[in-house]
Scaffold this active site. Sequence first.
Site, PDB file in Angstrom:
ATOM      1  N   ARG A 108      20.863   0.821  -5.705  1.00  0.00           N
ATOM      2  CA  ARG A 108      19.645   0.766  -6.523  1.00  0.00           C
ATOM      3  C   ARG A 108      19.671   1.955  -7.462  1.00  0.00           C
ATOM      4  O   ARG A 108      19.806   3.095  -7.020  1.00  0.00           O
ATOM      5  CB  ARG A 108      18.372   0.831  -5.681  1.00  0.00           C
ATOM      6  N   HIS A 135      17.321  -7.598 -10.850  1.00  0.00           N
ATOM      7  CA  HIS A 135      16.857  -7.402  -9.464  1.00  0.00           C
ATOM      8  C   HIS A 135      17.143  -8.704  -8.698  1.00  0.00           C
ATOM      9  O   HIS A 135      16.222  -9.404  -8.275  1.00  0.00           O
ATOM     10  CB  HIS A 135      15.370  -7.052  -9.466  1.00  0.00           C
ATOM     11  N   GLN A 138      15.567  -9.629  -5.256  1.00  0.00           N
ATOM     12  CA  GLN A 138      14.140  -9.954  -5.383  1.00  0.00           C
ATOM     13  C   GLN A 138      13.975 -11.426  -5.761  1.00  0.00           C
ATOM     14  O   GLN A 138      13.164 -12.144  -5.167  1.00  0.00           O
ATOM     15  CB  GLN A 138      13.494  -9.060  -6.454  1.00  0.00           C
ATOM     16  N   ASP A 231       4.354  -8.347 -12.398  1.00  0.00           N
ATOM     17  CA  ASP A 231       4.990  -7.107 -11.934  1.00  0.00           C
ATOM     18  C   ASP A 231       4.291  -5.958 -12.654  1.00  0.00           C
ATOM     19  O   ASP A 231       3.524  -6.187 -13.605  1.00  0.00           O
ATOM     20  CB  ASP A 231       6.498  -7.169 -12.279  1.00  0.00           C
ATOM     21  N   CYS A 271       6.306  -8.956  -6.968  1.00  0.00           N
ATOM     22  CA  CYS A 271       7.413  -8.334  -6.223  1.00  0.00           C
ATOM     23  C   CYS A 271       6.956  -7.124  -5.417  1.00  0.00           C
ATOM     24  O   CYS A 271       7.601  -6.777  -4.428  1.00  0.00           O
ATOM     25  CB  CYS A 271       8.524  -7.930  -7.192  1.00  0.00           C
ATOM     26  N   ARG A 299      12.115 -10.715   1.526  1.00  0.00           N
ATOM     27  CA  ARG A 299      13.170  -9.818   1.024  1.00  0.00           C
ATOM     28  C   ARG A 299      14.188  -9.573   2.136  1.00  0.00           C
ATOM     29  O   ARG A 299      15.391  -9.526   1.911  1.00  0.00           O
ATOM     30  CB  ARG A 299      12.587  -8.460   0.588  1.00  0.00           C
TER      31      ARG A 299
HETATM   32  N1   CP Z   1      10.069  -5.234  -4.705  1.00  0.00           N
HETATM   33  C1   CP Z   1      10.808  -4.155  -4.490  1.00  0.00           C
HETATM   34  O1   CP Z   1      11.981  -4.044  -4.881  1.00  0.00           O
HETATM   35  O2   CP Z   1      10.165  -3.181  -3.776  1.00  0.00           O
HETATM   36  P1   CP Z   1      10.699  -1.724  -3.490  1.00  0.00           P
HETATM   37  O3   CP Z   1      10.750  -0.997  -4.810  1.00  0.00           O
HETATM   38  O4   CP Z   1       9.701  -1.130  -2.546  1.00  0.00           O
HETATM   39  O5   CP Z   1      12.075  -1.813  -2.889  1.00  0.00           O
HETATM   40  N1  NVA Z   2       9.910  -3.551 -12.502  1.00  0.00           N
HETATM   41  C1  NVA Z   2       9.680  -2.700 -11.371  1.00  0.00           C
HETATM   42  C2  NVA Z   2      10.094  -3.387 -10.109  1.00  0.00           C
HETATM   43  C3  NVA Z   2       9.875  -2.622  -8.844  1.00  0.00           C
HETATM   44  C4  NVA Z   2      10.333  -3.370  -7.649  1.00  0.00           C
HETATM   45  C5  NVA Z   2      10.427  -1.389 -11.545  1.00  0.00           C
HETATM   46  O1  NVA Z   2      11.585  -1.419 -11.960  1.00  0.00           O
HETATM   47  O2  NVA Z   2       9.836  -0.338 -11.290  1.00  0.00           O
END
Ligand code: CP
Ligand code: NVA
Length: 311
Positions: A108, A135, A138, A231, A271, A299
């Site tokens: 990540r 993502h 997700q 989101d 999400c 997830r």
């Molecule tokens: N939805 C999601 O990716 O959540 P986190 O940022 O908590 O991993």
């Molecule tokens: N679009 C958001 C998603 C978090 C899971 C971000 O990148 O912060």
Amino acid sequence: MGINLKGRSLLTLKDYSKDEILFLLDLADTLKKEKLNGVYKKRMQNKNVALIFEKPSTRTRCAFTVACADEGAHPEFLGVSDIQLGHKESVADTARVLGRMFDIIEFRGFSQKTCEDLAKYSKVPVINGLTDDDHPTQALADLMTIREQKGALSGIKVVFAGDGRNNVANALMIACCKVGINFVIASPQALFPDKTLYELCKAYAKESGGSVNLESDIEKAVLGADVIYTDVWVSMGEEAKSAERMEMLKPYQVNENIMSIAGEDAIFLHCLPAVKGNEVTEGVFESSRSFVFDEAENRMHTIKAVMVAVI
Ligand code: CP
Ligand code: NVA
């Protein structure tokens, strides 16, 4: 021939066919049922999974950790200040070291290129746990939740309201177009997705029998929708754009009015994490039409399915 994903990375769902995506969703359903029945088959015994996190996470980190524990693997959390990745050591060198010790690498972070380079140099499957652009894990959980609640994917109408060019919107658009969903992005034109990606998704939709459209009028966009998705307005790493985004996206809030225009069968997904009062009202978030915690739980089942399939 059956589907075999052994050795594959998941950097983006662009690389996966409709049948491969459905295979992962079916596997996730099976794994979910097993866990609910207390069945643990330990399919990843003696395997090690590196979890690299440049950005914070609740769901993704916990999903990987719990999935590893359930299947008998060892997860190793590597925070950005724990390792040398990209600071003192090149991504290629770190990748080659991790590839000698681990069976899967989750990443990540910011750059999709880092994720691709980890896969290229480590020679083990790399799973994208979120980048600035995508993502994919997700989107798998989103499809699983939609199928659970709606009983189908093909022909379902999903509307993403908000920042139409962020990682979650991109991943959802790719996934929906691959499986025959009618997908709409409701956002200001300035936040419409990248043109090249949009054109690519149009081609996916043509092949799957789905569709993809961009609409700046949210009330028009949500008519007849089965799923309303949103989101955060400001993604991780974009904090400097906060004030500008609030202004641009205020008209795209998912509130009671939007849900009533969508129709009584429409469900709400997010999400998470959510900023209630911005992209969604507390009322919609807490309503019986909201399935955000099923989605969060899924997830774990979908990430487990990906790891079991590629290892
Ligand atoms: N939805 C999601 O990716 O959540 P986190 O940022 O908590 O991993
Ligand atoms: N679009 C958001 C998603 C978090 C899971 C971000 O990148 O912060």
